[in-house]
Write a protein that holds these residues in place. Structure first.
Motif, short mmCIF file in Angstrom:
data_model
loop_
_atom_site.label_atom_id
_atom_site.label_comp_id
_atom_site.label_asym_id
_atom_site.label_seq_id
_atom_site.Cartn_x
_atom_site.Cartn_y
_atom_site.Cartn_z
N ARG C 11 5.04 6.54 1.54
CA ARG C 11 5.98 6.09 0.57
C ARG C 11 5.22 5.77 -0.90
N GLY C 12 5.87 6.69 -1.99
CA GLY C 12 4.92 6.67 -2.95
C GLY C 12 5.06 5.39 -3.89
N GLY C 13 4.49 5.29 -4.91
CA GLY C 13 4.91 3.97 -5.60
C GLY C 13 6.19 3.96 -6.48
N ARG C 14 6.29 2.90 -7.19
CA ARG C 14 7.74 2.79 -7.83
C ARG C 14 7.46 2.99 -9.34
N GLY C 15 8.33 3.79 -9.80
CA GLY C 15 8.25 4.34 -11.01
C GLY C 15 9.30 5.52 -11.21
N ASP C 16 8.61 6.55 -11.98
CA ASP C 16 9.23 7.57 -12.77
C ASP C 16 9.60 8.69 -11.65
N SER C 17 8.78 8.92 -10.59
CA SER C 17 8.73 9.97 -9.95
C SER C 17 9.68 10.23 -8.81
N GLY C 18 9.79 11.44 -8.41
CA GLY C 18 10.75 11.72 -7.31
C GLY C 18 9.98 12.86 -6.63
N LEU C 19 8.87 12.52 -5.70
CA LEU C 19 7.91 13.43 -5.08
C LEU C 19 8.39 13.90 -3.95
N ALA C 292 -5.96 1.73 -2.13
CA ALA C 292 -5.04 2.53 -1.18
C ALA C 292 -3.78 2.90 -1.59
N ALA C 293 -3.51 4.23 -1.52
CA ALA C 293 -2.18 4.91 -1.88
C ALA C 293 -1.62 5.85 -0.86
N GLY C 294 -0.31 6.26 -1.00
CA GLY C 294 0.05 7.34 0.00
C GLY C 294 -0.03 6.66 1.30
N PRO C 295 -0.13 7.53 2.25
CA PRO C 295 -0.09 6.97 3.82
C PRO C 295 -0.92 5.86 4.17
N MET C 296 -2.15 6.03 3.43
CA MET C 296 -3.04 5.04 3.53
C MET C 296 -2.48 3.59 3.27
N ALA C 297 -1.58 3.30 2.51
CA ALA C 297 -0.98 2.19 1.83
C ALA C 297 -0.39 1.43 3.09
N ASP C 298 0.44 2.48 3.74
CA ASP C 298 1.06 1.77 5.04
C ASP C 298 0.24 1.49 6.09
N GLY C 402 3.37 9.66 -9.50
CA GLY C 402 4.31 8.62 -8.81
C GLY C 402 3.66 7.27 -8.86
N GLY C 403 2.35 6.95 -9.25
CA GLY C 403 1.92 5.50 -9.45
C GLY C 403 1.65 4.81 -8.11
N ILE C 404 1.28 3.70 -8.35
CA ILE C 404 1.03 2.76 -7.02
C ILE C 404 1.80 1.72 -7.12
N GLY C 405 2.30 1.09 -6.09
CA GLY C 405 3.11 0.03 -5.84
C GLY C 405 3.57 -0.34 -4.71
N ARG C 406 3.64 -1.59 -4.30
CA ARG C 406 4.26 -1.98 -3.15
C ARG C 406 5.69 -1.94 -3.21
N THR C 407 6.41 -1.30 -2.03
CA THR C 407 7.75 -1.15 -2.12
C THR C 407 8.44 -2.64 -1.65
N MET C 415 0.56 0.69 -10.64
CA MET C 415 0.39 1.46 -11.54
C MET C 415 1.69 2.41 -11.70
N PRO C 416 2.29 2.61 -12.82
CA PRO C 416 3.43 3.22 -13.05
C PRO C 416 3.19 4.66 -12.94
N GLY C 417 4.02 5.52 -12.44
CA GLY C 417 4.05 6.85 -12.52
C GLY C 417 4.30 7.38 -13.89
N PHE C 418 3.67 8.54 -14.03
CA PHE C 418 3.87 9.17 -15.28
C PHE C 418 4.46 10.65 -15.10
N ALA C 419 5.19 10.84 -13.84
CA ALA C 419 5.89 12.09 -13.77
C ALA C 419 7.10 12.22 -14.86
N ASN C 420 7.78 11.38 -15.52
CA ASN C 420 8.55 11.69 -16.48
C ASN C 420 7.80 11.67 -17.85
#
Lengths: 758, 162, 456
Positions: C11-19, C292-298, C402-407, C415-420
């Motif tokens: 699950r991606g980070g919080r922020g601007d993205s929709g991956l 750690a980000a992405g699947p590894m964050a889980d 998508g950034g990095i962040g705990r859901t 880290m904020p996402g920069f998608a937008n």
């Protein structure tokens, strides 16, 4: 949030004209507040011993210290309090309009300004309406009668036949006189009469008070108006940033400022002792220069803090002054059951969303400071001491900032600005703290340990209540220059005066230590421990949140031991207090509380209730909440909250709802998420990633507030009423949901999971 | 020299290319809508729209904005003629100190430009990029729903007219 | 069965993205795979009814109190090491109640409900049925399970551990939640094919201790090779979707993320040590490598419940994959740290006129630092980031978008996402600049494609 009103002194011998001229020059292009638009003569100074007058009339008994009406009929109301998002700019106008008999929109309000308003100390302790609202109410009612009397003379009729409405004095024959026509001379420059002389409007005829009125400040805030100190941009202003040490007590070992001084836009670097600041033309230039300056600075640091992991055990063992608050031995049977419980709350942050900001200008020997802190008069003292100027050369004007919830970095940012402005005369200096400045350097709400020993008899009635709280001071203000970071940092600087515990009923860490329940044997001890290992001061409610958390958690534990419903158990100990009873009953009823339903079954969903009367003498509030707990992760989901509040006479019902609702949500955030983390040397919570607060996805599905109006009774205040009950209600709901009692805050997912076990 | 389009107006500002949009708005253009909160993309007080999508203006250098459309709080309406979201926030009294409100309002605007029928869950999820400290969360959610309703009503009225 | 690899869904980070979710790259080989699979299935059938497995009779759900609490506690730790909750929990759903869609090139498999609900979960499973499922990939009713469930690793588990996991799962709150039917195209919807796959790729030998190694190393190997199934993501797969053991831990793509190489082929600037791996597995960050980000964050989230001794054991084993900690490696690490200006130091990109330079300065430097500007956190020194050095830009692109962040809003890296905020071109410029300035690695190949794909 000590109430300084009793000891407050009015400024004497202010050289106002110079200050006004100075301020006037800065107003160009800025229409943030009417604070500078005009500067009528300040109230005359009264040094007489306080007469028995209501509210803050005690410290400033002249009517025109509060109400001014000019020949054009323009009405100006002056308060020594400030707007901090609690809606007093609106509520105080309502009070004045109601009792003057004028339309709400015709009232201009001036908030704390050392050159213009009364010294009402700090805007704290939910006391604005009690202090300033009461004063304005009586001043307005008495002013109205003065004007009616003048009108009666003019019209040659009996004053009793006249009434004030819609901004006019109206005669029985319909003849109307505008208030401006009646104020010739200094008719309002008179001493207020005692409360008994005030012809207050009959609450039944209230037209403005008791009505939900839209807040006057919100339209600007949602359309990009200049609403905050951060939006204040006097002509020629320069941007300053301060490089704070990495930890408490760190000493600046070395810094090479030469390179920084040559960076684009940089106008200067100030180094004085451990104080380090940079001034630049553009804001981002200041930011970049600050970062480089921070990288260039070398500090020597020492481990000065206790281990966070064992803090709850460390705290009670520290030096203490045991202050007995109550020691009552009464007649009660021997307890059938006793409980011996210990509760804990960590350090909490104010956590303003907008870091603190201060603006100052030193010009022609006069210092003007614009600040968003809660007390302009104490700030004036601090600044005068800091830059060693006579007090009458320092003027402090309040401008709104981001919500502060007590003593945050706002006074420090203002002092920073004043100090830098003093070193760079002539130019307005704006100091904007960065996020880490606020997170690391604001004075936190102190960590606390609460111990309760309580017993119940065979009938489930309390027999005894023995309670001790262990905590640092909860106020390091006012403390003059020694209470400011810059004052402490500079060479030959200032020291924070030894903090003193404030007496009940305000108290400090012992605020709300007295349980509202009937109990024969009562022993209460406030263990005052001003160790100050972390920087601390007043945070919304001081000790009240934690004491109510402990008292109301313990009441629930006792109810469980007695096998009684938590609401019923409370009510049978509140029979002496009808308003408390009403409040608890209303919350329970609106919540849909079912007696006997709450037993700590631990099926993942739970309900809890809690009650307190703030400070034992202010607003009543009962809160019931429902939570859901994820058994696997320990995450607490906030389902709903229902509150009942009695704040005496309701001025702005929606304002009260907003405050209670906000208090519930903020308290929920404190309760499930928040704790300042630190190692032996540094605070680690340097931004939101290390100090999470409640997010939108986590708020309650619904929050309902039911307000009990008591027209004609004294204002009780609202701003800090709901935090304590909310924290405890969540704790109690959590017990119901999990079957586990968690006595240490916060209820983070890992902690709740650990309590649930597998 | 950066060329920007802000609320439909072409603007040229003489700043260093790495200057974040937030500082250009506040410091050079003297606009108040976007607020400084953290400078780290954690709190959302600085939120504005770029090409209709919410961004943290504290982390967007002006150099990336040429040819793109910036919308700030000031672009949604005025104090005399507030836009639908601004009106809804006033009517719901969805503010206390009001400092975070501007950024929240802009993130909500980004959502409503995508979706005029957001569910509670969608509003909560989207606004979670922004922080509020006074506890106005539930009022804000109500205000966003109210604004969505205004937009839908306005859309119906418009289509009836044509 | 083909590329039904184990796909932990990040699950991606919080922020601007929709991956969007990424797809397996093996699509080109589909036809080949299909033919091979049919042949394998036929073989399985010929080899003697191998495809047929018996059914265990359903039992009455055992009382939770029938499981000793110490077994349940041990099972909880094991389930965390096995990362079970990640696949068996739907977004926003109850833990272990299944329903998470696992997208494969052959269709979508929905993770099952493993709470003890008798009808929709495993409430009717006896202990022997559960042990068989874990070891052999066979359901209680005799059906073969798709190897999206990594029984090729779980088969190494000791029976006592499987029993503890059983005790843990059977004492969860029963959730009534039927997973949707799998959506697999023919012939992948024929479960008996799996029997043939197992003949080739399921090693039933269990775990063998290596007496020449320490107890800690052996414990780590047991967990990493078995329950933790690290190879499921970090080992590349062959054309049939089974792990290519000849290239164990050489790194692989999963869900659009790249599980980096763990062994000697790791591109880390500072070679991993057991100590640093333990830090990373325990905290989800290591100042010398990244966050750690992405699947590894889980995975990291689950490991929070695991005792340090097991984390350390796994770290010891994984560190050993690259061989002994030679002097050369230690020196390489020290050199990299020195070049980066020190572990926690400011990173110093050359003042460049590259188009990405001002993007970096305005969008990134505030936290990651640049000449004079301090990084927010030592873990953010990009000169030490494994992700910036990786062969594939996938992870870097995903993090920037998508950034990095705990859901769960617990304290942790953000880290904020920069998608937008940034266009594809700007992200491309930025990452080229970052690559050139913070590493000595060649320019990224396929950066544009990676950005486009991650946006989808």
């Amino acid at each position: 949030m000590t109430n300084k009103i009793k000891s407050a002194k009015l400024p004497s011998g202010l050289s106002r004209r110079a200050l006004i001229a100075n301020g006037g020059a800065l107003v160009v292009g800025f229409s943030l507040s009417d604070a500078l638009a005009q500067a009528p003569e300040a109230p005359p100074v009264a040094a007489a011993p306080p007469p028995p007058l209501p509210g803050s009339l005690r410290v400033a008994p002249m009517i025109d210290a509060w109400i001014r009406i000019d020949a054009a009929g323009k009405i100006t109301v002056l308060t020594g309090k400030v707007e901090i998002g609690q809606g007093v700019k609106t509520a105080l106008r309502q009070v004045a309009a109601e009792h003057l008999g004028v339309p709400l929109g015709s009232v201009t309000l001036v908030t704390a300004d050392t050159a213009r308003t009364v010294n009402e100390g700090y805007t704290a302790g939910s006391q604005t309406l009690q202090d300033s609202g009461t004063a304005i109410m009586h001043a307005a009612a008495q002013a109205r009668e003065i004007l009616i009397k003048i009108a009666a003379d003019k019209l040659g009729v009996d004053a009793a036949t006249l009434k004030a409405e819609d901004g006019f004095v109206v005669a029985a024959d319909g003849k109307r006189l505008g208030l401006g026509e009646l104020v010739a001379g200094d008719v309002l420059k008179v001493k207020a009469e005692p409360a008994t002389a005030s012809k207050l409007r009959d609450p039944k005829s209230y037209k403005v008070i008791g009505k939900s009125v839209q807040r006057v400040d919100i339209p600007d805030k949602v359309t990009g108006g200049a609403a905050f100190i951060q939006d204040f941009r006097p002509e020629g202003m320069l941007h300053a940033r301060v490089v704070r040490p990495p930890s408490y007590g760190a000493k600046l070992a070395s810094v090479d400022t030469a390179r920084i001084e040559t960076l684009p836009g940089v106008r200067g670097v100030i180094r004085d002792g451990n104080f380090l600041a940079v001034i630049a033309v553009r804001e981002f230039q200041a930011v970049k220069a600050m970062e480089q300056l921070a990288a260039a600075a070398k500090w020597s640091e020492q481990p000065t803090m206790p281990e966070q992991a064992s803090f709850a055990a460390w705290l009670p063992a520290q030096d203490k002054r045991a202050i007995p608050i109550r020691d009552v031995k009464g007649d009660a049977p021997a307890p059938a059951k006793t409980l011996d419980l210990e509760y804990f709350r960590p350090y909490h942050m104010h956590g303003s969303i907008g870091p603190s900001c201060g603006v100052a200008q030193f010009k022609d020997g006069d210092m003007t400071v614009w600040a968003c802190s809660q007390g302009m008069f104490p700030l004036q003292d601090a600044v005068a001491q800091l830059i060693r100027l006579p007090k009458d050369k320092v003027r402090c004007i309040h401008l709104e900032g981001s919500g502060c919830y007590g003593h945050n970095g706002a006074d420090d940012a203002a002092a920073d600005a004043a100090y830098i402005a003093f070193k760079m005369p002539g130019v307005p200096i704006r100091v904007q703290w960065m996020r880490a400045d606020e997170h690391l350097w604001e004075p936190y709400g102190a960590g606390m340990v609460m111990r309760v020993k309580a017993g119940i008899d065979a009938k489930g009635m309390l027999t005894g209540w023995d309670y001790e709280v262990f905590t640092d001071t909860h106020s390091t203000r006012p403390g003059g220059a020694g209470s400011t970071l810059v004052g402490q940092s500079i060479e030959n600087g200032f020291k924070l005066p030894a903090p003193q515990p404030a007496p009940q009923p305000n108290g400090s860490g012992d605020r709300n230590i007295i349980p509202p329940y009937k109990v024969a044997n009562l022993r209460l001890i406030h263990n005052f421990q001003p160790h100050m290992k972390l920087r601390v001061s007043a945070l919304r409610g001081l000790g009240a949140y934690s004491n109510v958390f402990a008292i109301e958690s313990a009441m629930d534990e006792l109810a469980a031991v007695a096998g009684e419903d938590p609401v019923a158990f409370r009510l049978k100990h509140l029979v002496h207090d009808a308003r408390a009873t009403d409040c608890v009953k209303l919350a329970a009823e609106k919540f849909g509380w079912k007696a006997g339903a709450v037993t700590g079954r631990g099926n993942g969903r739970g309900q809890g209730v809690a009650y307190s009367r703030y400070k034992g003498l202010a607003g009543y509030c009962a809160v019931a909440v429902e939570v859901e707990v994820d058994q696997e992760t320990g995450r607490v989901r906030l389902v709903r909250a229902v509150a009942a509040a009695d704040s005496g006479t309701v001025v702005n019902p929606d304002g009260i709802k907003n405050q209670i609702e906000g208090g519930i949500i903020q308290s929920a955030s404190w309760t499930i998420h928040e704790q300042v983390s630190f190692d032996r040397t540094r605070v680690l919570s340097r931004d939101w990633s290390r100090y999470p607060i409640l997010r939108f996805s986590e708020t309650f599905e619904s929050v309902e507030v039911h307000v009990i109006d008591r027209p004609g009774t004294p204002f009780l205040g609202t701003g800090e009423a709901s935090q304590g009950p909310t924290g405890a209600a969540i704790a109690n709901a959590l017990f119901h949901a999990t079957g586990q009692r968690i006595r240490a805050l916060p209820f983070t997912a890992p902690r709740v999971k650990a309590a649930i076990g597998v | 020299m950066a060329k920007l389009s802000i609320n439909g107006r072409a603007v040229e500002v003489d700043v260093e290319a790495d200057t974040p949009l937030l500082y250009v708005l506040r410091d050079d253009l003297k606009m108040n809508g976007a607020k400084f909160g953290c400078g780290l993309g954690q709190c959302g007080a600085c939120t504005v729209l770029v090409d209709d999508k919410a961004v943290f203006s504290c982390m967007v250098p002006v150099s990336v904005l040429e040819g793109r459309k910036v919308t700030t709080l000031e672009g949604l309406g005025t104090i005399d003629k507030p836009g639908p979201l601004q009106r809804a926030f006033i009517e719901e009294q969805a503010a206390q100190c009001g400092y975070c409100t501007a950024g929240i309002l802009m993130r909500a605007e980004g959502l409503l430009r995508e979706n005029r029928r957001p569910t509670d869950a969608q509003i909560r999820e989207r606004l979670s990029a922004n922080l509020c400290r006074c506890g106005t969360h539930n009022r804000v959610i109500k205000a966003v729903k109210r604004a969505a309703e205004y937009l839908r009503t306005a859309a119906t009225t418009d289509s009836n007219r044509t | 069965m083909g590329c039904l690899r184990h796909y932990p869904l990040g699950r991606g980070g919080r922020g601007d993205s929709g991956l969007s979710e990424a797809r397996c790259d093996a699509r080109g080989n589909m036809r080949v795979i299909r033919g091979l699979l049919i042949a394998i299935a036929a073989l399985g059938v010929i080899v003697g009814g191998y495809a047929w497995r018996s059914s265990f009779a359903p039992i009455d759900r055992p009382q939770a109190s029938s499981f000793p609490v110490e077994n349940v506690k041990a099972g909880a730790v094991l389930a965390a090491i096995g990362n079970c909750a990640t696949c068996h929990t739907r977004d926003g759903g109850a833990a272990y109640a299944g329903g998470r869609p696992i997208v494969t090139p052959f269709g979508t498999i929905h993770a099952t409900n493993i709470t003890p609900d008798p009808s929709t979960g495993i409430g009717g499973w006896s202990e022997p049925a559960f042990i068989r499922a874990v070891r052999e990939g066979v359901s209680r009713d005799g059906r073969h399970l798709y190897p999206a469930f990594p029984y090729d690793h779980m088969a190494k588990m000791a029976e006592s551990d499987i029993k503890n996991v059983y005790a843990f799962l059977m004492t969860r709150r029963a959730q009534v939640s039927a997973s949707p039917a799998n959506e697999l195209a023919f012939p992948f919807n024929i479960r008996s094919l799996v029997a043939g796959w197992k003949l080739f790729f399921l090693d039933r030998g269990g775990f063998t201790q290596d007496a020449s190694k320490t107890a800690e190393w052996n414990r780590g190997a047991y967990l990493v090779e078995g329950l933790a199934h690290c190879g499921s993501c970090h080992t590349p797969r062959n054309v049939l979707g089974a792990e290519d053991k000849s290239r164990a831990y050489a790194g692989a793509d999963v869900q659009g993320w790249t599980a980096p190489a763990l062994g000697a082929t790791s591109v880390a600037a500072v070679p991993w040590t057991g100590e640093r791996l333990a830090e990373y597995l325990g905290k989800g960050r290591s100042p010398q490598h990244g966050v750690a980000a992405g699947p590894m964050a889980d995975v990291i989230g689950n490991l929070a419940q695991v005792p340090d001794s097991d984390i350390k054991a796994m770290a010891t084993y994984v560190a050993s994959l690259a061989g002994a900690a030679t002097k050369e490696r230690q020196e390489r690490g020290a050199r990299a740290i020195a070049r980066a200006g020190g572990e926690g130091a400011v990173t110093r990109p050359a003042a460049a006129a590259a188009p990405g330079a001002s993007v970096y300065a305005g969008a990134c430097a505030g936290c990651h630092g640049e000449a004079g500007r301090q990084p927010l956190d030592p873990a953010l020194n990009l000169a030490l980031s494994t992700t910036v050095r990786a062969a594939s830009p996938n992870n870097l692109v995903r993090v920037v978008l998508g950034g990095i962040g705990r859901t769960d809003n617990q304290p942790g890296p953000h880290m904020p996402g920069f998608a937008n905020a940034l266009t594809d071109k700007q992200i491309g410029d930025l990452l080229e600049y970052v690559r050139a300035n913070f590493t000595d690695r060649p320019v990224f190949a396929g950066l544009d494609v990676a950005i486009r794909k991650a946006r989808q």
